[in-house]
Design a protein around this motif. Structure first.
Motif, short mmCIF file in Angstrom:
data_model
loop_
_atom_site.label_atom_id
_atom_site.label_comp_id
_atom_site.label_asym_id
_atom_site.label_seq_id
_atom_site.Cartn_x
_atom_site.Cartn_y
_atom_site.Cartn_z
N PHE A 38 -1.29 -0.21 7.87
CA PHE A 38 0.07 0.29 8.04
C PHE A 38 0.56 0.81 6.70
CE2 PHE A 38 -0.47 -2.54 11.63
CZ PHE A 38 0.09 -1.79 12.66
N SER A 39 -0.33 1.51 5.98
CA SER A 39 0.02 2.00 4.66
C SER A 39 1.15 3.02 4.72
CB SER A 39 -1.20 2.54 3.93
OG SER A 39 -1.97 3.35 4.76
N ASP A 40 1.30 3.71 5.84
CA ASP A 40 2.43 4.63 5.96
C ASP A 40 3.75 3.86 5.97
OD1 ASP A 40 0.84 6.88 5.97
OD2 ASP A 40 0.63 6.89 8.15
N GLN A 51 -3.27 8.64 0.47
CA GLN A 51 -4.64 8.19 0.73
C GLN A 51 -5.40 7.86 -0.54
OE1 GLN A 51 -6.59 11.03 3.27
NE2 GLN A 51 -5.91 9.94 5.09
N LYS A 52 -5.11 8.54 -1.64
CA LYS A 52 -5.82 8.28 -2.89
C LYS A 52 -5.37 6.98 -3.54
CE LYS A 52 -6.76 13.10 -3.93
NZ LYS A 52 -6.55 14.20 -4.85
N GLN A 53 -4.24 6.44 -3.11
CA GLN A 53 -3.71 5.21 -3.70
C GLN A 53 -3.95 3.98 -2.82
OE1 GLN A 53 -2.48 5.15 -6.81
NE2 GLN A 53 -3.10 7.28 -6.84
N ARG A 54 -4.48 4.16 -1.64
CA ARG A 54 -4.70 3.03 -0.74
C ARG A 54 -5.82 2.14 -1.27
NH1 ARG A 54 -4.40 6.18 5.06
NH2 ARG A 54 -2.21 6.71 4.86
N PRO A 55 -5.77 0.83 -0.92
CA PRO A 55 -6.82 -0.09 -1.38
C PRO A 55 -8.16 0.08 -0.67
CG PRO A 55 -4.77 -1.24 -1.06
CD PRO A 55 -4.60 0.11 -0.48
N TRP A 56 -8.43 1.21 -0.16
CA TRP A 56 -9.77 1.59 0.30
C TRP A 56 -9.82 3.09 0.12
CZ3 TRP A 56 -9.49 4.48 4.94
CH2 TRP A 56 -8.29 4.38 5.62
N ALA A 95 0.83 -1.19 0.00
CA ALA A 95 0.00 0.00 0.00
C ALA A 95 0.87 1.25 0.00
CB ALA A 95 -0.91 0.01 1.23
N SER A 96 0.33 2.27 -0.58
CA SER A 96 0.99 3.57 -0.62
C SER A 96 0.54 4.40 0.57
CB SER A 96 0.61 4.28 -1.93
OG SER A 96 1.01 5.62 -1.89
N SER A 97 1.40 5.31 0.99
CA SER A 97 1.00 6.21 2.07
C SER A 97 0.06 7.31 1.57
CB SER A 97 2.23 6.84 2.73
OG SER A 97 2.96 7.56 1.77
#
Length: 160
Positions: free
Chosen positions: A117-119, A82-87, A78-80
């Motif tokens: 833990f996308s960060d 927010q627009k790229q997160r899987p939700w 996951a990316s940190s």
């Protein structure tokens, strides 16, 4: 700098169980069309991760132990951003509504964000296999002239 435990254990996991490629369909909101509420999704993007079984105690805690469905935990890079997160859209109780399509064309509804833990580069989501194929309403990519108001997804000009 934070310690990314996921990156450390991912090599050991991949030695036994390789990552898969998935298509992620992000929910971009819904709209009432002729009295029927329809969900809309962004075009698919490719992500990587792998499924693991969801434990009985976790399902019992989530009041899902008695369901006759296939439920899995999906660990994703996951990316940190927010627009790229899987939700894509924050929802109370961390429910999502996004779909993941596996390499065999199976559709999985993301029903919960278990660990975010996308960060640090990863997250875990709970997915339920869809036994009936879902027709997803895909909307085109947005540009500056068609950006919607995130507070009011029903006002999205891309959804007509």
């Amino acid at each position: 700098m934070s310690l990314n435990l996921h990156a450390i254990v991912r090599q050991a996991i991949n030695a036994n169980y390789a990552d898969e490629k998935f298509k992620l369909y992000r929910s971009v909101g819904q709209k009432n069309v002729g009295g029927i509420v329809q969900a809309y999704y962004a075009p698919p993007e490719e992500i990587q991760g792998n499924f693991q079984s969801e434990g009985d105690s976790a399902l019992d805690h989530a009041n899902l132990a008695g369901q006759n469905t296939i439920i899995r935990r999906l660990y994703l890079y996951a990316s940190s951003d927010q627009k790229q997160r899987p939700w894509a859209i924050y929802r109370p109780l961390a429910r999502s509504g996004d779909y993941v399509e596996d390499s065999k064309g199976g559709q999985w509804l993301i029903t919960a964000v278990i660990e975010d833990f996308s960060d640090a580069g990863w997250e875990a989501v709970r997915c339920t296999f869809q036994t009936t194929p879902q027709k997803l309403n895909i909307v085109e990519e947005e540009d500056e002239s068609t950006k919607s108001d995130p507070e009011h997804p029903d006002s999205d000009p891309r959804i007509s």
